[in-house]
Structures are given as C-alpha cells and as structure tokens.
Design a protein around this motif. Structure first.
Motif, PDB file in Angstrom:
ATOM      1  N   SER A  54       4.623  -3.826  -4.420  1.00 35.48           N
ATOM      2  CA  SER A  54       3.271  -3.479  -4.849  1.00 35.48           C
ATOM      3  C   SER A  54       2.487  -2.781  -3.740  1.00 35.48           C
ATOM      4  O   SER A  54       2.742  -2.973  -2.542  1.00 35.48           O
ATOM      5  N   ASN A  55       1.529  -1.961  -4.164  1.00 36.86           N
ATOM      6  CA  ASN A  55       0.637  -1.325  -3.193  1.00 36.86           C
ATOM      7  C   ASN A  55      -0.216  -2.345  -2.455  1.00 36.86           C
ATOM      8  O   ASN A  55      -0.804  -2.037  -1.413  1.00 36.86           O
ATOM      9  N   ASN A  56      -0.295  -3.558  -2.992  1.00 41.48           N
ATOM     10  CA  ASN A  56      -1.055  -4.613  -2.328  1.00 41.48           C
ATOM     11  C   ASN A  56      -0.288  -5.267  -1.190  1.00 41.48           C
ATOM     12  O   ASN A  56      -0.816  -6.156  -0.523  1.00 41.48           O
ATOM     13  N   VAL A  57       0.951  -4.842  -0.996  1.00 41.34           N
ATOM     14  CA  VAL A  57       1.762  -5.358   0.107  1.00 41.34           C
ATOM     15  C   VAL A  57       1.772  -4.326   1.226  1.00 41.34           C
ATOM     16  O   VAL A  57       2.130  -3.162   1.011  1.00 41.34           O
ATOM     17  N   MET A  94       0.840  -1.186   0.000  1.00 40.82           N
ATOM     18  CA  MET A  94       0.000   0.000   0.000  1.00 40.82           C
ATOM     19  C   MET A  94       0.883   1.248   0.000  1.00 40.82           C
ATOM     20  O   MET A  94       1.841   1.328   0.746  1.00 40.82           O
ATOM     21  N   ALA A  95       0.537   2.203  -0.824  1.00 44.08           N
ATOM     22  CA  ALA A  95       1.357   3.393  -0.885  1.00 44.08           C
ATOM     23  C   ALA A  95       1.288   4.181   0.393  1.00 44.08           C
ATOM     24  O   ALA A  95       2.252   4.764   0.844  1.00 44.08           O
ATOM     25  N   THR A  96       0.150   4.227   1.023  1.00 45.63           N
ATOM     26  CA  THR A  96       0.015   4.887   2.311  1.00 45.63           C
ATOM     27  C   THR A  96      -0.700   3.972   3.257  1.00 45.63           C
ATOM     28  O   THR A  96      -1.493   3.136   2.870  1.00 45.63           O
ATOM     29  N   SER A  97      -0.433   4.094   4.550  1.00 47.82           N
ATOM     30  CA  SER A  97      -1.036   3.213   5.544  1.00 47.82           C
ATOM     31  C   SER A  97      -2.494   3.527   5.704  1.00 47.82           C
ATOM     32  O   SER A  97      -2.951   4.630   5.464  1.00 47.82           O
ATOM     33  N   ASN A  98      -3.267   2.545   6.130  1.00 47.59           N
ATOM     34  CA  ASN A  98      -4.710   2.722   6.243  1.00 47.59           C
ATOM     35  C   ASN A  98      -5.093   3.574   7.432  1.00 47.59           C
ATOM     36  O   ASN A  98      -6.237   3.950   7.571  1.00 47.59           O
ATOM     37  N   TYR A  99      -4.158   3.910   8.320  1.00 50.80           N
ATOM     38  CA  TYR A  99      -4.498   4.728   9.478  1.00 50.80           C
ATOM     39  C   TYR A  99      -4.004   6.138   9.308  1.00 50.80           C
ATOM     40  O   TYR A  99      -4.154   6.970  10.179  1.00 50.80           O
ATOM     41  N   ALA A 122       8.306  -5.705   8.478  1.00 50.50           N
ATOM     42  CA  ALA A 122       7.302  -6.745   8.255  1.00 50.50           C
ATOM     43  C   ALA A 122       6.564  -6.460   6.959  1.00 50.50           C
ATOM     44  O   ALA A 122       6.272  -5.297   6.635  1.00 50.50           O
ATOM     45  N   LEU A 123       6.264  -7.523   6.223  1.00 50.20           N
ATOM     46  CA  LEU A 123       5.534  -7.418   4.969  1.00 50.20           C
ATOM     47  C   LEU A 123       4.348  -8.373   5.015  1.00 50.20           C
ATOM     48  O   LEU A 123       4.458  -9.475   5.549  1.00 50.20           O
ATOM     49  N   LEU A 124       3.234  -7.936   4.441  1.00 50.72           N
ATOM     50  CA  LEU A 124       2.034  -8.769   4.401  1.00 50.72           C
ATOM     51  C   LEU A 124       1.330  -8.538   3.082  1.00 50.72           C
ATOM     52  O   LEU A 124       1.030  -7.401   2.721  1.00 50.72           O
ATOM     53  N   GLY A 125       1.087  -9.635   2.349  1.00 55.16           N
ATOM     54  CA  GLY A 125       0.407  -9.471   1.072  1.00 55.16           C
ATOM     55  C   GLY A 125       0.240 -10.793   0.357  1.00 55.16           C
ATOM     56  O   GLY A 125       0.539 -11.865   0.903  1.00 55.16           O
ATOM     57  N   PRO A 126      -0.223 -10.749  -0.882  1.00 51.26           N
ATOM     58  CA  PRO A 126      -0.405 -11.971  -1.667  1.00 51.26           C
ATOM     59  C   PRO A 126       0.885 -12.772  -1.766  1.00 51.26           C
ATOM     60  O   PRO A 126       1.976 -12.215  -1.886  1.00 51.26           O
ATOM     61  N   ALA A 127       0.747 -14.104  -1.738  1.00 54.15           N
ATOM     62  CA  ALA A 127       1.917 -14.981  -1.703  1.00 54.15           C
ATOM     63  C   ALA A 127       2.844 -14.753  -2.891  1.00 54.15           C
ATOM     64  O   ALA A 127       4.070 -14.830  -2.746  1.00 54.15           O
ATOM     65  N   GLU A 128       2.282 -14.444  -4.051  1.00 53.94           N
ATOM     66  CA  GLU A 128       3.131 -14.281  -5.234  1.00 53.94           C
ATOM     67  C   GLU A 128       3.926 -12.986  -5.205  1.00 53.94           C
ATOM     68  O   GLU A 128       4.893 -12.822  -5.977  1.00 53.94           O
ATOM     69  N   LEU A 129       3.584 -12.057  -4.313  1.00 53.35           N
ATOM     70  CA  LEU A 129       4.292 -10.782  -4.218  1.00 53.35           C
ATOM     71  C   LEU A 129       5.325 -10.760  -3.100  1.00 53.35           C
ATOM     72  O   LEU A 129       6.119  -9.821  -3.015  1.00 53.35           O
TER      73      LEU A 129
END
Length: 743
Positions: free
Chosen positions: A391-394, A1-6, A405-412
């Motif tokens: 990716s912004n999805n990470v 994600m380009a910016t945090s959700n908080y 720490a990183l969290l996202g789709p396994a392929e990324l």
C-alpha cells in the motif's frame, strides 16, 4: 507511499487543482482616483479624460467627495491606484494635504502619483507642498484645461509606471539573489522561479505572471521524462510541480514542447515562451504577454537568461546532493537516513504502526555466483515489487546492502503479507531467482522510544530470526534487548578477563578401559565468575565464537596444552597426550596451522602428544578447509580425534577423508548401554572405528556397568566421572601420583 516524501521537497508548493486557460486578455486599466467636493469637477474630469489610453491600457475612475472618503478608499486599495487628482480644500482647508500625509506616512505607499488641484492656491504654497509631500504636479483648477489635464495625467502615469517597474525589478532581484544565496533552504526553487518570472516581467513592463517548465529528469529526479511546472508567479502558482498538461491549453502546451524541442524562443500573439539553457539543463519560461519583445529588451533578456541559467545549474547540483544524502542510488528508494527521519516523524503522530526489517537470505551467494550486475538487478526487482504490491500507506526504504525497511499500519505489515511478496521468484539479468527472507518486526506507538532505538529493536528481532530454523520472522519483545545487553556485557567481561589471564585450563583424565591406567587428558576451558563459581562453557563458548574472540582464546589453549605436556614429561608422565577442542573460526584463521606448529616448537613438545578434537558440525560446516588443515597437521605428527560422532548428520565420505586417529563415542550413546537396553548406536560406532583402524574412546562413563559393557563392545578407552572429574593441572598431577601408586 508511491513516491518518497523527499523526492521533490523544494518543488511542492501548492495543492489546488483548478486550471487556467491562456486566452488573449484585455490589459488591466489604470485606476484614477478623483477627490473633490464638487460633483461638477468629477463629471468634467471624466469627460476630459474619456478614451485616454497609455500603453494599451484605458483609464478607470474611482470617486471620493471628502478627504475622509478618500482615506477610506486608499486604506482599502491604495496598491491599485495609479494617479490621484486631489483637491486641497474640501471639508476643511487642509483636507487634501491630510490625504497625502495618510497615504505617504501612514500607509507607506510612495507609488501612486498625485496631481494637486486647488481653486485657492494660497492655502497650500506650491513649492513647499511639492517638496514635502511627494506631489507629482500642482495646478489651479483654472489651469487644467482638457489638454493640460491630459498631459498631466499621462506624465503622472508614466512616472507611476517607472516607479512600479523599478519596484518590481527590485523585488525580483531580491528574490533571485536571496534564492541563490539560500539555495539550500526549503522552497528555494519556488522562490527562485518566482523571482525569474517577476524579473522577466519587470524587464518588459508587465505584471509578474508566468511559469517555468522543464523536463522532470533534469531537476525533479522523476522516472518519467515529462515536462513539469517548476515554479510560477501570479495565478499560475496552483500548477507548481504538476505536468504541463494540467495547464489545459493545447496551444500553450504545444509551444512549450516546441520551445524545448527547437531550443529557441517562441513568440505567440497571446504569450511568449523563452528558452533557457545551462550545462545540460534546459527550461521553457512562459510569460503571459502580447506582442513581440523589442530589440533592446531582447538583448537585456538574453543577458539575464544567461545569468539565471547558472542558478538552475546550482538547483540541479542541490538535488543531486540531496538525493545522495537521502535516497538509495540503486533502487531510488529512501535510504537509511531518510528512513530514520520518517520513523522519527511517524512515531510521534501515528498509533498501531509496525516497523519491519527484511533481510534477503544468502544474497552474497547470488552476487558471487551470478555477478554483481545480476545482484543489482535483483535488488531493483525487490524494490519494484515492494513499491507496486504494498500500500501507498507503507513507507519503504533500503537501509543496507540486502536489507529493506517497511513502516506503516500494523494490518499492512505482517509476516504473512511480507512472505507472500517473496513467494514468487524474481527475474534479474535473465535469471529467475527464488528468494527467502528473514524478518524482524517491532510494533510502535506514540510512547515508543526514539527512531534509532526502534531501529535497534527491529534489528535485534531480525538477528534472532536469522538464527531460527522454523519460522523466518521474530517480533521484538522487551526481554530480547535485556538478553542482548547481558550477552554484550558477558562478551566485554570475557574479553577483559582473557586479557588479564583469568581464564583457566582444566583437565579430565582419560583411561585405558582394561587396566584403567591414565593414557591422556582432555583440556577443558574454565572461566571464573569472580564469586567463587564458574560460568558454564555452554554460555561463554558461543559468545566467544560470536565475537571472534575464540580464535585468540583457542590459540592460548593450544599454547597452554603444549606447556602442560612439557610439564608432564618433566614430571615423568611423558607418555600422556592432551586433547584440545578446535572450533570452525580457528580453522578459518589462515595462521592456524603455523600457530599449532609454533606452539609445539616453542615448548619442545612431541607432536603426537597433542591431539586436536573436532566435532561433526565443524566438519560439515566447511569440510574442505578442515580436511586440508588437519591433513597438514597430521603430516606434522599431530593426533586427530572426532568428537560427538553420530550426533550430527554424518557423512561417511568425509569420515574416510579425515586423517583420524580416534573416534569418541558421545555420552548420549554411552548412557544407554547395558543388558536391559539395546545400545545399537554405541556398538555401531565402536565397530566402525575398529574396521577403520581407529581407536575408540567412550565419553561420560559414570557407572561400572557402562564401563564393562563398553569393554564388551570393543571400546578401548574412556573418560567420565567414574574415573575422574575435570580438575586444575596441579590436582591432576596429584591424581596421577595416587593412581601410579595404586596401580
């Protein structure tokens, strides 16, 4: 994600992307509802009131010819109707009063003003009707000439305007007070900004419509210094949290910029921009109005804006507190708290995701060598690369000093992608710094455990990755946690058994190879398992070192060895020495030297009867600490032996600097000696020891052939199953008595 959700939870309230152009707008007309069963009355009323304006607003007409029609219109749009000209007698004698009851009692609308008109006043006594039904005026149709009708309507409109202003003021104050008292609740900034617009509008008699703008850094904590819409009321709400440029009105945008630049109110023909300031916070409040603010209104607005500014000071403090709780102060990434919150949300909704912990190797060395400023710059550079390259999805976070720490789709999130990120050196504080990392990965899905358990799993994998010498990453598997749990249980049990004095010190005799007379013994630690067996030292010694318990256990072994030396001397074996193994954590103990000397003194033990054994790996780990400590103890008279020589990465320079008395030939070399083999390594070690003036002792001697060949090589001493196995102290005393008799 380009910016945090908080980053701006409280300021994101709309996602529509349409725009508004702020042009001069004709003010909304007053709506007049004419209710009468006589068509001529409707016509005459329109003619009489044609062209009437109040406060720049014209009249618009709606018509109903029965009470039932009037109720239907009111049910659909009572909030838009300002005045009702209402006949009493229509389809029945009380139809008009039924309309009043429906409006006031059923619809609960007290705002519309009612002028009751009747051709038959006896059907509705004037005084009772006005008291009971909140009627603004009561006239017979013959009384309502054009002039009187106009007067009555103007009076009713003014009354309606005052009621609406009071209502708007009340709603605005409720929102402001509620927002300030509930500032810590979600969307409090939106409510506060909306309340500001409503209250400002009510103070100057307008419909609530406008926006509040400020520079991003003052509230939104964005990296840029652009001007953003903080909150809005009316049709402008679609632009909340967007740059002011999204308003698509160059003149308005320039006026907002000018207001903030000049720090003063801006008045334009189509709108007004008010300047708001408090404790460093500055905002521009746009109000969609025409004409200048009157002097009395100006004074009231100044007082109001001063009070409102305090609320924005609280908003700024709220964001600082929130950022401190959920954002890393250095990198501006989410911190551990926010990462755990995100992980908890994501694990329940997304399949095939991966959690990765990335630890920078030897980061403390960078901090120590280049300084903390360079270390901080490096961490910011790492965060920037993660943000820009992944990716912004990470979802990215910094959850520890040098752990991301990183969290996202396994392929990324794969080891290959992560390692590629660190394949190019980083620039920090004018230094070019190549980095290596260790990575712990954990695959998650909707059946995974809670977020803390997942983070624990990834951390277990990370710790294993740090200890690997081949690949720098480890994927978590279920058996890892079981192994870790088992190890922790063993550490707990070891700590308890040591405290309960359940550990034992056994001894393996060492003999002179020529006459096989016992010359000493090696002290060996044993841990009973409680079922008649013993836990292998290969299992518990690493755990003791890992837990730090080895320092206290090692001190106890030295104390026990000194006590047994004293016992042997009392039993007539005063010429025997006891060898004790020393680990690197013991050398790191600042009290190590004094503890050894104190143990010798406490048992009145001759220092040369205690021999400290070290391995090559201990020397190579922190050579100077080891050399300094051994030199001090050697000067005190303690003997020093180098164990397992030749099995590690030997350094001849360190060998010459160590204050040694004895070299031990490792069992792996001893087992190869004999006429059929070429024991070049064993021969080299013995020859080297002789040339350095050191005694040599062979470990693991199990056959006569091995013993004989070691004698031929010039080795002086040996220990092994050929001569004796490790045994408790009392058994060794019996062994010595038998050997003394036979020799």
């Amino acid at each position: 994600m380009a910016t945090s959700n908080y980053e701006n939870d409280e300021l994101v309230f709309a996602t529509e992307e349409t725009s508004i152009s702020y042009l001069p707008v004709e003010r909304k007309p007053w709506t007049l509802l004419v209710v009468d069963d006589d068509e001529e009355v409707h016509t005459v009323t329109r003619l009489a009131l044609n062209g009437l304006e109040l406060n720049g607003r014209r009249l618009s007409f709606r018509h109903a010819y029965t009470g039932e029609q009037a109720c239907k219109i009111l049910g659909e749009s009572a909030e838009d109707i300002a005045v009702i000209l209402l006949d009493v007698v229509m389809e029945n004698d009380h139809a008009g009063l039924d309309v009043v009851r429906y409006l006031r009692d059923t619809l609960k609308h007290p705002e519309p003003r009612i002028i009751l008109r009747t051709g038959q006043p006896g059907y509705a006594p004037e005084e009772d009707v006005i008291k009971q039904y909140d009627i603004n005026d009561y006239k017979t149709k013959t009384e309502l000439t054009r002039g009187r009708l106009t007067t009555s309507v103007i009076t009713a409109l003014r009354s309606y305007q005052q009621i609406m202003a009071l209502n708007s003021s009340r709603l605005g104050l409720q929102k402001i007070i509620g927002s300030m008292s509930n500032l810590m609740e979600e969307h409090s900034v939106k409510s506060f900004c909306e309340g500001v617009i409503i209250q400002l509008s009510s103070l100057i008699g307008l419909n609530a419509e406008g926006v509040v703008c400020a520079r991003a850094g003052s509230v939104l904590e964005r990296e840029d210094d652009g001007i953003y819409v903080l909150g809005a009321a009316g049709d402008h709400a679609m632009h909340i949290n967007q740059p002011v440029e999204q308003l698509n009105n160059p003149h308005l945008i320039e006026s907002i910029h000018r207001c903030l630049r000049l720090k003063q109110h801006i008045s334009e023909p189509e709108f007004t921009v008010l300047f708001l300031q408090r404790a460093g916070f500055e905002a521009a409040v746009f109000i969609n109005m025409q004409g200048d603010i009157r002097a009395a209104e100006q004074e009231l607005l100044e007082v109001f804006l001063s009070s409102v500014s305090i609320g924005y000071e609280n908003v700024h403090l709220f964001h600082q507190l929130r950022n401190a709780a959920f954002r890393d102060w250095l990198t501006r990434l989410p911190n551990r708290n926010e990462f755990i919150n995100t992980l908890e949300r994501q694990r329940t909704i997304a399949l095939s995701q991966t959690l990765a912990l990335v630890d920078i190797s030897h980061f403390s060395d960078i901090n120590d060598g280049l300084g903390q400023d360079a270390g901080n710059d490096l961490l910011r550079a790492v965060a920037l690369r993660l943000q820009s390259e992944l990716s912004n999805n990470v979802f990215k976070a910094r959850i520890g000093n040098d752990v991301f720490a990183l969290l996202g789709p396994a392929e990324l999130i794969t080891p290959q992608i992560i390692n590629q990120l660190f394949s190019v050196a980083f620039t920090a504080h004018e230094h070019t710094i190549p980095l290596s990392v260790s990575v712990g990965l954990c695959e998650i899905d909707t059946t995974s455990r809670d977020s803390l358990a997942l983070l624990k799993s990834a951390n277990i994998a990370l710790n294993l990755a740090k200890r690997k010498h081949t690949e720098n990453y480890v994927f978590y598997t279920a058996d890892m946690e079981q192994k870790t749990t088992t190890q922790l249980e063993l550490i707990r049990k070891l700590r308890a058994d040591f405290a309960d004095a359940k550990l034992e010190l056994w001894f393996q005799p060492q003999v002179d190879l020529i006459n096989e007379k016992v010359v000493g013994a090696e002290a060996l630690l044993r841990w009973p398992d409680g079922d008649g067996g013993y836990i292998s030292p290969a299992v518990f010694i690493p755990l003791a070192e890992y837990s730090g318990l080895i320092v206290e256990i090692g001190h106890w072994v030295i104390e026990e060895a000194c006590r047994r030396i004293c016992d042997l001397d009392r039993l007539g074996y005063g010429d025997l020495r006891i060898a004790v193994n020393i680990s690197i954590p013991q050398f790191r103990d600042q009290q190590f030297e004094e503890r050894v000397k104190s143990a010798l003194a406490a048992h009145d033990c001759a220092p040369d009867k205690l021999e400290l054994e070290i391995t090559e790996s201990v020397v190579m780990d922190e050579p100077q600490i080891v050399i300094d400590a051994l030199s001090a103890l050697k000067a005190h008279g303690v003997a020093i032996a180098l164990d397992d020589f030749g099995t590690g990465f030997s350094s001849m320079s360190y060998l010459q600097r160590l204050p040694l008395d004895r070299l031990k030939v490792d069992r792996s070399f001893v087992k190869d000696v004999g006429p059929k083999n070429n024991p070049v390594l064993a021969e080299t070690i013995v020859t080297l020891g002789n040339k350095l003036g050191l005694a040599t002792i062979a470990e693991g001697v199990e056959t006569r052939e091995q013993a004989s060949y070691m004698i031929k090589l010039g080795c002086e001493e040996a220990q092994g199953f050929l001569f004796a196995r490790p045994m408790p102290f009392d058994d060794m005393v019996n062994f010595l008595a038998v050997r003394q008799t036979s020799h």
